[in-house]
Structure formats: C-alpha cells, structure tokens
Scaffold this motif. Structure first.
Motif, PDB file in Angstrom:
ATOM      1  N   ASP A   9       0.847  -1.190   0.000  1.00 30.64           N
ATOM      2  CA  ASP A   9       0.000   0.000   0.000  1.00 30.64           C
ATOM      3  C   ASP A   9       0.883   1.240   0.000  1.00 30.64           C
ATOM      4  OD1 ASP A   9      -1.934   1.924   0.244  1.00 30.64           O
ATOM      5  OD2 ASP A   9      -2.416   1.457   2.337  1.00 30.64           O
ATOM      6  N   GLU A  10       1.062   1.811  -1.179  1.00 28.17           N
ATOM      7  CA  GLU A  10       1.881   3.014  -1.310  1.00 28.17           C
ATOM      8  C   GLU A  10       1.139   4.265  -0.867  1.00 28.17           C
ATOM      9  OE1 GLU A  10       3.489   3.204  -5.277  1.00 28.17           O
ATOM     10  OE2 GLU A  10       4.535   1.282  -5.049  1.00 28.17           O
ATOM     11  N   PHE A  45      -1.458  -0.878  -4.090  1.00 27.85           N
ATOM     12  CA  PHE A  45      -2.407   0.224  -4.053  1.00 27.85           C
ATOM     13  C   PHE A  45      -1.626   1.526  -4.210  1.00 27.85           C
ATOM     14  CE2 PHE A  45      -3.985  -3.195  -1.298  1.00 27.85           C
ATOM     15  CZ  PHE A  45      -5.129  -3.536  -2.003  1.00 27.85           C
ATOM     16  N   VAL A  46      -2.054   2.351  -5.172  1.00 20.74           N
ATOM     17  CA  VAL A  46      -1.322   3.567  -5.505  1.00 20.74           C
ATOM     18  C   VAL A  46      -2.291   4.749  -5.650  1.00 20.74           C
ATOM     19  CG1 VAL A  46       0.526   2.285  -6.686  1.00 20.74           C
ATOM     20  CG2 VAL A  46      -1.417   3.150  -8.001  1.00 20.74           C
ATOM     21  N   ASP A  94       1.173  -9.128 -11.414  1.00 20.62           N
ATOM     22  CA  ASP A  94       0.979  -7.977 -10.532  1.00 20.62           C
ATOM     23  C   ASP A  94      -0.302  -7.234 -10.892  1.00 20.62           C
ATOM     24  OD1 ASP A  94       3.642  -8.351  -9.421  1.00 20.62           O
ATOM     25  OD2 ASP A  94       4.377  -7.531 -11.307  1.00 20.62           O
ATOM     26  N   ILE A  95      -1.011  -6.799  -9.863  1.00 20.73           N
ATOM     27  CA  ILE A  95      -2.206  -5.968 -10.016  1.00 20.73           C
ATOM     28  C   ILE A  95      -1.907  -4.639  -9.348  1.00 20.73           C
ATOM     29  CG2 ILE A  95      -4.670  -5.705  -9.473  1.00 20.73           C
ATOM     30  CD1 ILE A  95      -4.757  -8.806  -9.158  1.00 20.73           C
ATOM     31  N   VAL A  96      -2.182  -3.543 -10.040  1.00 15.93           N
ATOM     32  CA  VAL A  96      -1.992  -2.202  -9.489  1.00 15.93           C
ATOM     33  C   VAL A  96      -3.349  -1.508  -9.503  1.00 15.93           C
ATOM     34  CG1 VAL A  96      -0.755  -0.020  -9.692  1.00 15.93           C
ATOM     35  CG2 VAL A  96       0.354  -2.148 -10.433  1.00 15.93           C
ATOM     36  N   ILE A  97      -3.766  -0.996  -8.332  1.00 15.25           N
ATOM     37  CA  ILE A  97      -5.085  -0.384  -8.186  1.00 15.25           C
ATOM     38  C   ILE A  97      -4.937   1.047  -7.677  1.00 15.25           C
ATOM     39  CG2 ILE A  97      -7.276  -0.470  -6.928  1.00 15.25           C
ATOM     40  CD1 ILE A  97      -6.888  -3.541  -6.780  1.00 15.25           C
ATOM     41  N   SER A  98      -5.636   1.974  -8.327  1.00 15.79           N
ATOM     42  CA  SER A  98      -5.675   3.353  -7.858  1.00 15.79           C
ATOM     43  C   SER A  98      -6.757   3.490  -6.790  1.00 15.79           C
ATOM     44  CB  SER A  98      -5.984   4.312  -9.010  1.00 15.79           C
ATOM     45  OG  SER A  98      -6.301   5.598  -8.495  1.00 15.79           O
TER      46      SER A  98
END
Length: 157
Positions: A9-10, A45-46, A94-98
C-alpha cells in the motif's frame, strides 16, 4: 489459503481488514478458477499520479485508470521458457489499483468503497488469468465471471 499474495500500500490508506477481505476474495476467485495452490501474485495500491505514470509508461495512455494488471505468463515473441520452472510456484503477476479511482467510482456507481475495491481486484485477477475485454464477446465473458465471483463471495452492489 490457495494463493501467496504480496500486498503493498503506497498510499497508506488501505486498512488491514480491507486487505484481509481482498485476500479471502482472491482465494475464493482462485478456487472458482481452479488456480494452482501456492500460486503467487502481488497487489499494489497507488495514487492517481502513480497509476497515471504506469499507464503512460506501459500503455502509452497519459491518464489515470482504475486498475492495471501485468500477467507473468504471457509469452511474447522471442521469449523463452525457463528450464526447471515447472518445479516453481506459479507466478501470476501484478495488479496495481488506484485508491483515488476506487473511491471516485464507488461514489459514481452508488456502492461501497470495499465493493469497488473488490471489483477492481477481481477484474485485475482475471486479467492475470488471461481474461480480456477487447471484443464484445470477451467482455461479456469476463464481466459475467467477475459478477459470478463477487456474488458467490457475497460482495454485491
């Protein structure tokens, strides 16, 4: 549990209980999709700024989006398989979510933030498994499967 999931979690905005729910949801989806036990993936999470940079770099689109997936099993032209890889855990990708987009879309669609986060997570997961929505037929197949997974887990609109 079926999957080994690395959550990052960024944004420092995702609560541990939300990550726990997403872990259970992903394992539920993995069971429904008959994914190999001990398969691995990451979920990051970004912010909108971070996902916009990723979208620009990897997709050539200079705007934020809600979710991006990077599947590890897509063999491109000129790539070779790794010898002995059959003895390693399956690396899904990889999954990246806004988080910004998840909050905005939850409000726009009139459902909870956790439902939207679950939807985006399952959407990204299905992309890792090869689902896509480039054609109308593929889109119907993917979105029907997403809803089936979310409904059977109990995360409905």
């Amino acid at each position: 549990m079926r999957l080994n999931i690395d959550f990052m979690d960024e944004t420092d905005d995702v609560k541990q209980e939300e990550m726990n729910l997403l872990e259970k949801l992903l394992n539920h989806a993995a069971e429904m999709e008959s994914v190999d036990k001990d398969s691995e993936l990451s979920v990051t999470f970004v912010s909108n700024d971070a996902i916009q940079e990723i979208n620009r770099t990897y997709r050539g689109k200079d705007s934020p989006t809600d979710v991006i997936s990077f599947a590890m099993e897509e063999m491109g032209e000129g790539e070779t398989e790794i010898a002995g890889a059959e003895n390693l855990p399956r690396m899904l990708g990889d999954i990246v979510i806004s988080i910004d987009m998840a909050l905005k879309q939850a409000e726009e669609y009139g459902h909870s933030y956790i439902r939207e986060l679950g939807f985006l997570t399952v959407h990204g997961f299905l992309h890792l498994l090869g689902y896509d929505h480039m054609t109308e037929e593929d889109e119907k197949r993917m979105f029907t499967r997403q809803e089936d997974i979310l409904k059977s887990y109990g995360l409905e609109r």
